[in-house]
Design a protein around this motif. Structure first.
Motif, short mmCIF file in Angstrom:
data_model
loop_
_atom_site.label_atom_id
_atom_site.label_comp_id
_atom_site.label_asym_id
_atom_site.label_seq_id
_atom_site.Cartn_x
_atom_site.Cartn_y
_atom_site.Cartn_z
N MET A 197 0.83 -1.20 0.00
CA MET A 197 0.00 0.00 0.00
C MET A 197 0.87 1.25 0.00
SD MET A 197 -2.82 1.26 2.80
CE MET A 197 -3.64 2.84 2.59
N THR A 198 0.50 2.25 -0.81
CA THR A 198 1.22 3.52 -0.87
C THR A 198 0.68 4.47 0.18
OG1 THR A 198 1.57 3.25 -3.25
CG2 THR A 198 1.86 5.45 -2.34
N LEU A 199 1.56 4.96 1.03
CA LEU A 199 1.15 5.89 2.07
C LEU A 199 1.13 7.31 1.53
CD1 LEU A 199 3.17 4.38 5.03
CD2 LEU A 199 0.70 4.32 4.75
N PRO A 200 0.34 8.20 2.12
CA PRO A 200 0.25 9.58 1.64
C PRO A 200 1.61 10.27 1.61
CG PRO A 200 -1.52 9.13 3.20
CD PRO A 200 -0.60 7.94 3.24
N PRO A 201 1.83 11.14 0.64
CA PRO A 201 3.16 11.77 0.49
C PRO A 201 3.55 12.67 1.65
CG PRO A 201 1.55 12.77 -1.01
CD PRO A 201 0.90 11.56 -0.43
N GLU A 202 2.55 13.19 2.39
CA GLU A 202 2.89 14.08 3.51
C GLU A 202 3.29 13.32 4.77
OE1 GLU A 202 -1.71 13.80 3.96
OE2 GLU A 202 -0.19 13.61 2.38
N PHE A 203 3.18 12.00 4.74
CA PHE A 203 3.60 11.21 5.90
C PHE A 203 5.12 11.13 5.95
CE2 PHE A 203 -0.38 8.40 6.86
CZ PHE A 203 -1.10 9.55 7.13
N LEU A 204 5.67 11.25 7.15
CA LEU A 204 7.11 11.16 7.38
C LEU A 204 7.38 9.87 8.13
CD1 LEU A 204 9.96 12.39 7.33
CD2 LEU A 204 9.36 13.62 9.45
N LEU A 205 7.98 8.90 7.44
CA LEU A 205 8.22 7.60 8.04
C LEU A 205 9.50 7.60 8.87
CD1 LEU A 205 7.28 5.22 5.08
CD2 LEU A 205 5.82 6.13 6.89
N PRO A 206 9.50 6.96 10.02
CA PRO A 206 10.73 6.87 10.82
C PRO A 206 11.75 5.97 10.15
CG PRO A 206 9.01 5.50 11.77
CD PRO A 206 8.36 6.25 10.65
N VAL A 207 13.02 6.34 10.28
CA VAL A 207 14.11 5.48 9.81
C VAL A 207 14.61 4.73 11.04
CG1 VAL A 207 16.32 5.35 8.63
CG2 VAL A 207 14.68 7.14 8.00
N HIS A 208 13.99 3.60 11.30
CA HIS A 208 14.31 2.84 12.50
C HIS A 208 15.77 2.37 12.47
CE1 HIS A 208 10.24 2.77 14.02
NE2 HIS A 208 9.79 2.40 12.84
N GLY A 209 16.41 2.46 13.63
CA GLY A 209 17.79 2.02 13.74
C GLY A 209 18.81 3.10 13.43
N ARG A 210 18.34 4.27 12.95
CA ARG A 210 19.30 5.31 12.53
C ARG A 210 18.99 6.69 13.09
NH1 ARG A 210 20.03 5.50 6.27
NH2 ARG A 210 21.30 7.26 6.96
N SER A 211 17.72 7.09 13.09
CA SER A 211 17.44 8.49 13.40
C SER A 211 16.12 8.68 14.13
CB SER A 211 17.43 9.34 12.12
OG SER A 211 16.49 8.82 11.19
N THR A 212 15.86 7.82 15.11
CA THR A 212 14.66 7.96 15.92
C THR A 212 15.06 8.11 17.39
OG1 THR A 212 14.22 5.65 16.53
CG2 THR A 212 13.54 6.35 14.32
N LEU A 213 14.07 8.39 18.23
CA LEU A 213 14.33 8.53 19.66
C LEU A 213 14.92 7.25 20.26
CD1 LEU A 213 11.16 10.50 20.83
CD2 LEU A 213 13.51 11.37 20.63
N ALA A 214 14.63 6.11 19.66
CA ALA A 214 15.13 4.84 20.21
C ALA A 214 16.65 4.76 20.17
CB ALA A 214 14.52 3.66 19.44
#
Length: 379
Positions: free
Chosen positions: A1-18
Motif C-alpha cells: 500500500m502507498t502511504l500519503p506523500p505528507e507522511f514522514l516515516l521513521p528510519v528505525h535504527g538510525r534516526s529515531t528517539l530509540a
C-alpha cells in the motif's frame, strides 16, 4: 500500500528517539554507536520537552533564542504512533515500538484483553508484563554509569515509568514551574559518580497545546518559558557537561469542523469490538479487519490512510516486529491526514482537545535534537 506523500516515516535504527540513549551510552561506555555525532563527555543531561515538534520550534524560533542557537541535527523523528507513551518507551528502552510493545496512548492489554491507557495505566497489566526487556537506562547503570531521572513527583512509580523508564534514581520535582529548582536538581544529579546521565522531563508545553492549541498565545508564551528552562540548565551545569534537548512528538490544531464522530455513522461501528488509539491514530479491534478497513476507507476517503494491521506491520511502521505483540495492536489502524481527527464518545475526555498528535505528518513526527557542551562558545 502507498502511504500519503505528507507522511514522514521513521528510519528505525538510525534516526529515531530509540537510538538516542544508546548513542549517549556509546560515549559513556565505549560500546555501541552514535549515529547522531554527539560530543564526547563524561556527563550528559538529556531534557525531553513533551510536545515540542521540530517544525513548531522552527516556526517560532524567535521565542526560543537559546534553544535554537544550540548545535543540532535535522531528520530525527519519533516512532509510530507519534504519542508520548510510545515515544518515552522508545527513549527509555532504546527499542522500537515493535519490540517494546507500548503501542499507543490506548491499546489492548495482552493479559487483561481490555483497552488500556498507557499514561494512567488504567486497565493495564503489570509493567513487567507489558515491557519485560531491560531498559537502556538499566543497561547504562549496569556499566556503573550514574543514571538519574528528574521528573514530576507523581510519575515516580507510575506504570509507564516502571515499564519503560525504570533504572534511574528518581529525583522528584514538587514544583514544576520552579525553573531554578529544576536546574539545581539536574546539576546535583550530574555530580553522581565518575560518569553520569541525567534525564529531565518537562510536560507543560504539551498540556497547553492540548488545551489551548499549539498556535495559541498561551502556547507561544510557554515555549518562551521552556527556553528559559534550557538556559537555566545550561548556566547551572558544570563546564564540560553536554546538554541535549529533544521532544517526543509535535502537534497539530484540529478545527471543530474537521472532526469525524464515529457514533454519527453506524457503518463505522459495524463489526467493531473496541476502539483504541487516539483521534489522530485510531486502532480498531475486530474479527473482520478487511471488511472494517474497507468501510472506514470508504467513509473517510482522503481524510485518512486506513490500513489493516498486517499492512501497517509490513510497511515497517513499528520497526522490527515481535509477533508476540500482535494481540495488542488494533486489527485496523487509521492514521489521519492533514488536520482531520476521528473522535469517539467512548473517550469523552478527547472532546475538549484542541491540539492533537499521533499520526505520521511531518509536524507530528519530526522532533528537534539540539545540544551544547557547557562552557564552550556556541558560535
Amino acid at each position: 500500500m502507498t502511504l500519503p506523500p505528507e507522511f514522514l516515516l521513521p528510519v528505525h535504527g538510525r534516526s529515531t528517539l530509540a537510538e538516542l540513549v544508546p548513542a549517549i551510552a556509546s560515549h559513556l561506555t565505549g560500546e555501541g554507536e552514535d549515529p547522531f555525532g554527539l560530543p564526547e563527555a563524561q556527563r550528559y543531561v538529556l531534557l525531553l520537552v513533551d510536545g515540542m515538534g521540530a517544525e513548531l520550534l522552527e516556526s517560532h524560533a524567535g521565542l526560543a533564542p537559546h534553544l535554537t542557537s544550540m548545535d543540532g541535527l535535522g531528520g530525527v523523528t519519533c516512532a509510530v504512533p507519534s504519542t508520548t507513551a510510545t515515544s518515552l518507551s522508545c527513549l527509555g528502552t532504546g527499542a522500537q515500538p515493535g519490540r517494546h510493545g507500548i503501542l499507543g496512548y490506548t491499546f489492548r492489554s495482552p493479559l487483561g484483553g481490555v483497552v488500556m491507557n498507557a499514561l494512567t495505566w488504567r486497565g493495564g497489566d503489570a509493567p513487567s508484563v507489558l515491557q519485560p526487556h531491560p531498559t537502556a537506562f538499566e543497561q547504562l547503570a549496569a556499566h556503573r554509569v550514574a543514571v538519574t531521572s528528574v521528573g514530576p513527583e507523581r510519575f515516580k512509580r507510575s506504570g509507564l515509568t516502571m515499564a519503560s523508564l525504570r533504572g534511574p534514581e528518581f529525583v522528584p520535582v514538587a514544583d514544576e514551574d520552579d525553573i531554578d529548582l529544576r536546574a539545581d536538581l539536574a546539576r546535583s544529579a550530574t555530580g553522581r559518580g565518575d560518569r553520569s546521565l541525567t534525564y529531565v522531563y518537562e510536560r507543560s508545553l504539551d498540556h497547553v497545546g492540548h488545551g489551548e492549541g499549539c498556535e495559541s498565545p498561551a502556547w507561544r508564551r510557554r515555549l518562551g518559558w521552556v527556553d528559559e528552562l534550557v538556559e537555566a540548565l545550561s548556566e547551572g551545569l558544570d563546564p564540560g557537561t553536554v546538554l541535549i534537548v529533544t521532544a517526543d512528538h509535535g502537534m497539530v490544531d484540529i478545527p471543530r469542523d474537521r472532526r469525524v464522530l464515529v457514533e454519527d455513522d453506524p457503518s463505522l461501528l459495524a463489526d467493531v469490538d473496541d476502539i483504541g488509539g487516539e483521534p489522530r491514530f485510531r486502532q480498531i479491534y475486530t474479527d473482520r479487519p478487511e471488511q472494517v478497513a474497507e468501510r472506514w476507507s470508504r467513509v473517510l476517503g482522503d481524510r485518512a490512510a486506513v490500513l489493516t494491521a498486517d499492512q501497517a506491520i509490513g510497511a515497517g511502521l513499528f520497526g522490527d516486529w515481535d509477533p508476540g505483540l500482535r494481540r495488542r495492536l488494533g486489527d485496523v489502524v487509521v492514521p489521519m491526514r492533514r488536520d482531520w481527527a476521528v473522535m469517539t464518545e467512548r473517550e469523552p475526555n478527547e472532546m475538549g482537545l484542541v491540539g492533537m498528535h499521533g499520526s505520521l505528518t511531518s509536524v507530528e513526527m519530526a522532533v528537534p535534537l539540539r545540544w551544547e557542551t557547557v562552557g564552550q562558545p556556541r558560535w
